[in-house]
Design a protein around this motif. Structure first.
Motif, short mmCIF file in Angstrom:
data_model
loop_
_atom_site.label_atom_id
_atom_site.label_comp_id
_atom_site.label_asym_id
_atom_site.label_seq_id
_atom_site.Cartn_x
_atom_site.Cartn_y
_atom_site.Cartn_z
N ILE A 13 0.83 -1.20 0.00
CA ILE A 13 0.00 0.00 0.00
C ILE A 13 0.87 1.26 0.00
O ILE A 13 0.60 2.21 -0.72
N CYS A 14 1.94 1.23 0.80
CA CYS A 14 2.83 2.41 0.91
C CYS A 14 3.85 2.47 -0.22
O CYS A 14 4.58 3.45 -0.34
N LYS A 15 3.93 1.40 -1.00
CA LYS A 15 4.90 1.28 -2.10
C LYS A 15 6.34 1.41 -1.58
O LYS A 15 7.15 2.17 -2.11
N VAL A 16 6.62 0.69 -0.49
CA VAL A 16 7.97 0.60 0.06
C VAL A 16 8.27 -0.88 0.31
O VAL A 16 7.38 -1.72 0.18
N SER A 17 9.50 -1.18 0.71
CA SER A 17 9.82 -2.58 0.97
C SER A 17 9.22 -3.01 2.31
O SER A 17 8.96 -2.18 3.19
N GLN A 18 9.02 -4.32 2.45
CA GLN A 18 8.50 -4.86 3.70
C GLN A 18 9.47 -4.55 4.84
O GLN A 18 9.06 -4.26 5.96
N GLN A 19 10.78 -4.57 4.54
CA GLN A 19 11.79 -4.27 5.57
C GLN A 19 11.62 -2.86 6.12
O GLN A 19 11.79 -2.63 7.31
N THR A 20 11.26 -1.92 5.24
CA THR A 20 11.04 -0.54 5.68
C THR A 20 9.89 -0.48 6.68
O THR A 20 9.99 0.17 7.72
N ILE A 21 8.80 -1.17 6.37
CA ILE A 21 7.64 -1.20 7.27
C ILE A 21 8.03 -1.85 8.60
O ILE A 21 7.71 -1.34 9.68
N ILE A 22 8.78 -2.96 8.54
CA ILE A 22 9.21 -3.65 9.77
C ILE A 22 10.10 -2.73 10.61
O ILE A 22 9.92 -2.63 11.83
N THR A 59 -2.50 8.39 0.06
CA THR A 59 -3.38 7.44 0.76
C THR A 59 -4.45 6.85 -0.15
O THR A 59 -5.30 6.10 0.31
N ASP A 60 -4.41 7.19 -1.45
CA ASP A 60 -5.49 6.71 -2.32
C ASP A 60 -5.57 5.18 -2.38
O ASP A 60 -6.66 4.62 -2.44
N ALA A 61 -4.43 4.48 -2.32
CA ALA A 61 -4.45 3.01 -2.36
C ALA A 61 -5.17 2.45 -1.13
O ALA A 61 -5.86 1.44 -1.20
N LEU A 62 -5.01 3.12 -0.01
CA LEU A 62 -5.64 2.68 1.22
C LEU A 62 -7.12 3.06 1.22
O LEU A 62 -7.96 2.29 1.65
N GLU A 63 -7.42 4.24 0.69
CA GLU A 63 -8.80 4.71 0.70
C GLU A 63 -9.69 3.87 -0.20
O GLU A 63 -10.76 3.44 0.20
N SER A 64 -9.25 3.60 -1.42
CA SER A 64 -10.10 2.84 -2.34
C SER A 64 -9.93 1.35 -2.09
O SER A 64 -10.84 0.57 -2.32
N GLY A 65 -8.73 0.97 -1.64
CA GLY A 65 -8.46 -0.46 -1.47
C GLY A 65 -8.36 -1.18 -2.80
O GLY A 65 -8.24 -2.39 -2.86
N LYS A 66 -8.43 -0.44 -3.89
CA LYS A 66 -8.39 -1.06 -5.22
C LYS A 66 -6.99 -0.99 -5.79
O LYS A 66 -6.23 -0.08 -5.51
N ARG A 67 -6.67 -1.97 -6.62
CA ARG A 67 -5.41 -1.97 -7.34
C ARG A 67 -5.58 -1.07 -8.55
O ARG A 67 -6.64 -1.00 -9.16
#
Length: 192
Positions: A13-22, A59-67
């Motif tokens: 959703i954030c368009k970052v790596s999983q490591q960044t989120i962790i 936040t549009d990816a989170l808001e719509s939840g759509k790809r």
């Protein structure tokens, strides 16, 4: 609507790596909780939304939840067919470009999850579009499916070397296209 996300989902959703989120989770920048009895981290939707706003992440990816899908082809009928199939799935927001120049402009601003790209465009070829997308490291997560009526194996290999993730020969069945899109985005195909 999903209310809790894994680190992998939050990363997409954030368009970052999983490591960044962790890292953000472990440092306390991104609040959440661990699944009892495991190491798994979970992030509530409202917390993720706040984190994205604070860090200037759209936040549009989170808001719509759509790809987000971008269909690039100068064949109007095919474009409408692909758009209808993706939109009727319900999990996709679709934008369209009819040439390589518009596609290039739209990719930057729209940042699609997947591009369905015709190789033979009126202005530049699909290989060039692939190279341009791949030359921008912020687009590393964008998946590209090239479509074309051409059949030369070495041309398909050239497209993949230029950054295409998949190739589909025209004419194709729209269900096949949907399955390939779902596979590339790691989502469940409909009706399976």
């Amino acid at each position: 609507m999903k209310t809790v996300f894994t680190t992998g989902e939050a990363a997409k959703i954030c368009k970052v790596s999983q490591q960044t989120i962790i890292r953000c989770f472990d440092s306390g920048q991104l609040k959440g909780f661990r699944v009892p009895g495991s190491k798994f981290r979970r992030i509530p939707r409202d917390v993720l939304f706040k984190f994205m706003r604070e860090n200037g992440i759209p936040t549009d990816a989170l808001e719509s939840g759509k790809r987000k899908a971008l269909v690039v082809d100068d064949d109007q009928e095919l474009v409408e067919l692909i758009r209808d199939v993706l939109e009727s799935d319900g999990r996709f927001e679709v934008r369209v470009a009819n040439n390589g120049f518009d596609a290039g402009m739209m990719v930057k601003e729209y940042h699609p999850d997947v591009i369905v790209l015709d190789v033979m465009l009126p202005d530049i070829n699909g290989k060039e579009v692939c190279q341009r997308v791949r030359s921008d490291s912020s687009m590393d997560d964008v998946r590209i499916i090239c479509i074309s009526g051409m059949v030369e194996r070495e041309k398909i290999e050239e497209l993949k070397e230029a950054g295409a993730n998949d190739f589909l020969q025209k004419p194709f069945d729209v269900e096949t296209l949907m399955n390939r899109v779902c596979k590339l985005l790691d989502v469940e195909p409909v009706g399976v």
